[in-house]
Design a protein around this motif. Sequence first.
Motif, PDB file in Angstrom:
ATOM      1  N   LEU A  41       1.070  -1.581  -0.402  1.00 44.37           N
ATOM      2  CA  LEU A  41      -0.108  -0.186   0.308  1.00 44.37           C
ATOM      3  C   LEU A  41       0.674   1.155  -0.096  1.00 44.37           C
ATOM      4  CD1 LEU A  41      -2.814   1.447   0.319  1.00 44.37           C
ATOM      5  CD2 LEU A  41      -2.280   1.147   2.699  1.00 44.37           C
ATOM      6  N   ASN A  42       2.003   1.424   1.180  1.00 45.09           N
ATOM      7  CA  ASN A  42       2.671   2.678   1.056  1.00 45.09           C
ATOM      8  C   ASN A  42       3.403   2.836  -0.065  1.00 45.09           C
ATOM      9  OD1 ASN A  42       2.106   3.090   2.953  1.00 45.09           O
ATOM     10  ND2 ASN A  42       4.257   1.582   4.540  1.00 45.09           N
ATOM     11  N   LYS A  43       4.038   1.814  -1.079  1.00 45.09           N
ATOM     12  CA  LYS A  43       3.953   1.679  -2.493  1.00 45.09           C
ATOM     13  C   LYS A  43       3.236   2.365  -3.617  1.00 45.09           C
ATOM     14  CE  LYS A  43       7.630   2.590  -4.786  1.00 45.09           C
ATOM     15  NZ  LYS A  43       8.780   3.713  -5.741  1.00 45.09           N
ATOM     16  N   ILE A  44       2.268   1.764  -3.865  1.00 45.85           N
ATOM     17  CA  ILE A  44       1.018   1.858  -4.233  1.00 45.85           C
ATOM     18  C   ILE A  44       0.665   3.808  -4.276  1.00 45.85           C
ATOM     19  CG2 ILE A  44      -1.008   1.820  -5.213  1.00 45.85           C
ATOM     20  CD1 ILE A  44      -0.801  -1.601  -4.306  1.00 45.85           C
ATOM     21  N   ALA A  45       0.832   4.210  -2.531  1.00 44.74           N
ATOM     22  CA  ALA A  45      -0.012   5.522  -2.615  1.00 44.74           C
ATOM     23  C   ALA A  45       1.281   6.875  -2.857  1.00 44.74           C
ATOM     24  CB  ALA A  45      -0.504   5.131  -0.524  1.00 44.74           C
ATOM     25  N   GLN A  46       2.547   6.305  -3.141  1.00 48.60           N
ATOM     26  CA  GLN A  46       3.415   7.048  -3.150  1.00 48.60           C
ATOM     27  C   GLN A  46       3.506   6.921  -4.486  1.00 48.60           C
ATOM     28  OE1 GLN A  46       7.768   5.419  -2.068  1.00 48.60           O
ATOM     29  NE2 GLN A  46       8.817   6.619  -3.491  1.00 48.60           N
ATOM     30  N   LYS A  47       3.366   6.274  -5.256  1.00 49.25           N
ATOM     31  CA  LYS A  47       3.226   5.746  -6.991  1.00 49.25           C
ATOM     32  C   LYS A  47       2.327   7.068  -6.969  1.00 49.25           C
ATOM     33  CE  LYS A  47       4.780   4.475 -10.097  1.00 49.25           C
ATOM     34  NZ  LYS A  47       6.142   5.390 -11.152  1.00 49.25           N
ATOM     35  N   VAL A  48       0.971   7.023  -6.482  1.00 47.97           N
ATOM     36  CA  VAL A  48       0.432   8.307  -7.053  1.00 47.97           C
ATOM     37  C   VAL A  48       0.061   9.905  -6.400  1.00 47.97           C
ATOM     38  CG1 VAL A  48      -2.385   8.820  -5.995  1.00 47.97           C
ATOM     39  CG2 VAL A  48      -1.785   6.493  -6.989  1.00 47.97           C
ATOM     40  N   GLY A  49       1.205   9.978  -5.558  1.00 45.22           N
ATOM     41  CA  GLY A  49       2.286  11.146  -4.925  1.00 45.22           C
ATOM     42  C   GLY A  49       3.301  11.774  -6.112  1.00 45.22           C
ATOM     43  N   GLU A  50       3.829  10.579  -6.739  1.00 44.26           N
ATOM     44  CA  GLU A  50       4.810  11.102  -7.847  1.00 44.26           C
ATOM     45  C   GLU A  50       3.602  11.509  -9.223  1.00 44.26           C
ATOM     46  OE1 GLU A  50       7.106   7.616  -8.290  1.00 44.26           O
ATOM     47  OE2 GLU A  50       7.914   7.785  -6.372  1.00 44.26           O
ATOM     48  N   GLU A  51       2.589  10.912  -9.474  1.00 49.49           N
ATOM     49  CA  GLU A  51       2.058  10.713 -10.784  1.00 49.49           C
ATOM     50  C   GLU A  51       1.461  12.087 -10.351  1.00 49.49           C
ATOM     51  OE1 GLU A  51       2.925   9.412 -13.701  1.00 49.49           O
ATOM     52  OE2 GLU A  51       4.141   7.492 -12.398  1.00 49.49           O
ATOM     53  N   GLY A  52       0.897  12.619  -9.485  1.00 53.53           N
ATOM     54  CA  GLY A  52       0.209  13.636  -9.263  1.00 53.53           C
ATOM     55  C   GLY A  52       0.956  15.249  -9.897  1.00 53.53           C
ATOM     56  N   VAL A  53       1.891  14.413  -8.886  1.00 48.56           N
ATOM     57  CA  VAL A  53       3.375  16.179  -8.895  1.00 48.56           C
ATOM     58  C   VAL A  53       3.822  15.895 -10.455  1.00 48.56           C
ATOM     59  CG1 VAL A  53       5.808  16.644  -8.601  1.00 48.56           C
ATOM     60  CG2 VAL A  53       4.556  15.555  -6.973  1.00 48.56           C
ATOM     61  N   GLU A  54       3.622  15.121 -10.421  1.00 52.28           N
ATOM     62  CA  GLU A  54       4.530  14.864 -12.748  1.00 52.28           C
ATOM     63  C   GLU A  54       3.459  15.688 -13.510  1.00 52.28           C
ATOM     64  OE1 GLU A  54       5.183  10.515 -13.464  1.00 52.28           O
ATOM     65  OE2 GLU A  54       7.650  10.730 -11.693  1.00 52.28           O
ATOM     66  N   THR A  55       2.251  15.643 -12.923  1.00 53.30           N
ATOM     67  CA  THR A  55       0.666  16.337 -13.739  1.00 53.30           C
ATOM     68  C   THR A  55       0.603  17.415 -14.018  1.00 53.30           C
ATOM     69  OG1 THR A  55      -0.554  14.165 -13.380  1.00 53.30           O
ATOM     70  CG2 THR A  55      -1.620  15.986 -13.757  1.00 53.30           C
ATOM     71  N   VAL A  56       1.383  18.360 -12.463  1.00 56.18           N
ATOM     72  CA  VAL A  56       1.201  19.531 -12.416  1.00 56.18           C
ATOM     73  C   VAL A  56       2.337  19.885 -13.037  1.00 56.18           C
ATOM     74  CG1 VAL A  56       1.465  20.926 -10.400  1.00 56.18           C
ATOM     75  CG2 VAL A  56      -0.548  19.280  -9.938  1.00 56.18           C
ATOM     76  N   ILE A  57       3.745  19.581 -13.362  1.00 53.00           N
ATOM     77  CA  ILE A  57       4.628  20.134 -13.666  1.00 53.00           C
ATOM     78  C   ILE A  57       4.201  20.397 -15.618  1.00 53.00           C
ATOM     79  CG2 ILE A  57       6.731  19.226 -14.050  1.00 53.00           C
ATOM     80  CD1 ILE A  57       6.835  18.261 -11.588  1.00 53.00           C
ATOM     81  N   ALA A  58       3.695  18.888 -15.948  1.00 55.12           N
ATOM     82  CA  ALA A  58       3.048  18.962 -16.971  1.00 55.12           C
ATOM     83  C   ALA A  58       1.777  20.147 -17.412  1.00 55.12           C
ATOM     84  CB  ALA A  58       3.133  17.407 -18.305  1.00 55.12           C
ATOM     85  N   ALA A  59       1.075  20.011 -16.311  1.00 54.56           N
ATOM     86  CA  ALA A  59      -0.035  21.186 -16.991  1.00 54.56           C
ATOM     87  C   ALA A  59       1.228  22.955 -17.300  1.00 54.56           C
ATOM     88  CB  ALA A  59      -1.007  21.114 -15.899  1.00 54.56           C
ATOM     89  N   LEU A  60       1.885  22.775 -16.341  1.00 52.26           N
ATOM     90  CA  LEU A  60       2.101  24.254 -16.571  1.00 52.26           C
ATOM     91  C   LEU A  60       3.190  24.171 -16.737  1.00 52.26           C
ATOM     92  CD1 LEU A  60       2.500  24.844 -12.262  1.00 52.26           C
ATOM     93  CD2 LEU A  60       0.762  25.537 -13.553  1.00 52.26           C
TER      94      LEU A  60
END
Length: 195
Positions: free
Chosen positions: A135-154
């Motif tokens: 679970l910790n790694k899966i949740a971490q991946k969601v966080g990483e992908e969220g940050v990468e999505t924000v960077i890509a949007a900007l």
Amino acid sequence: MKIDFNKGNGLVPVIIQDNKTLEVLMLGYMNEEAYQKTLSENRVTFFSRTKNRLWTKGEESGNFLTVTSISEDCDHDTLLIKVEAAGPTCHTGSRSCFNTEYNQNFIFELENIIADRYENPVENSYINKLRGKGLNKIAQKVGEEGVETVIAALNETEGDFINESSDLVFHLLVLMKEKGISLETIAKNLAGRHR
């Protein structure tokens, strides 16, 4: 249900919808006998207007449509039947009789693919490798992908943003499966909050 078979000269149109993806699979017709057979066998049976007889979908192909729910419209002269399809619904081998350019409900199909990987692990499957990390790694991946999505949007291209958003949704679906939460649960929650 009080279905009005008389309005359509003994037949009512029946919309067949995939229970999980909500994709419309086909349209057929039922008379009262086909409806009763559908109820008793829990498999969709139509009245074939070309063969002039009852016809159970899948009787030749084996691609039966198992009923999960039946609803009637407000005029009591059309049925919506949600099903689990045993294979392609269309006689052409397509998943649907409607030639849509893509599966508009693929996100639900992806949820089903993830669930299948959980129930039937596939060697070298990314989903199963991720699940194995917990679970910790899966949740971490969601966080990483969220940050990468924000960077890509900007700061990046539209294509980059689409790819990162897709990664985020995929990993969120895996996290939801890990937590035992479905898209249906989220949809109901959002609908309740919409008021």
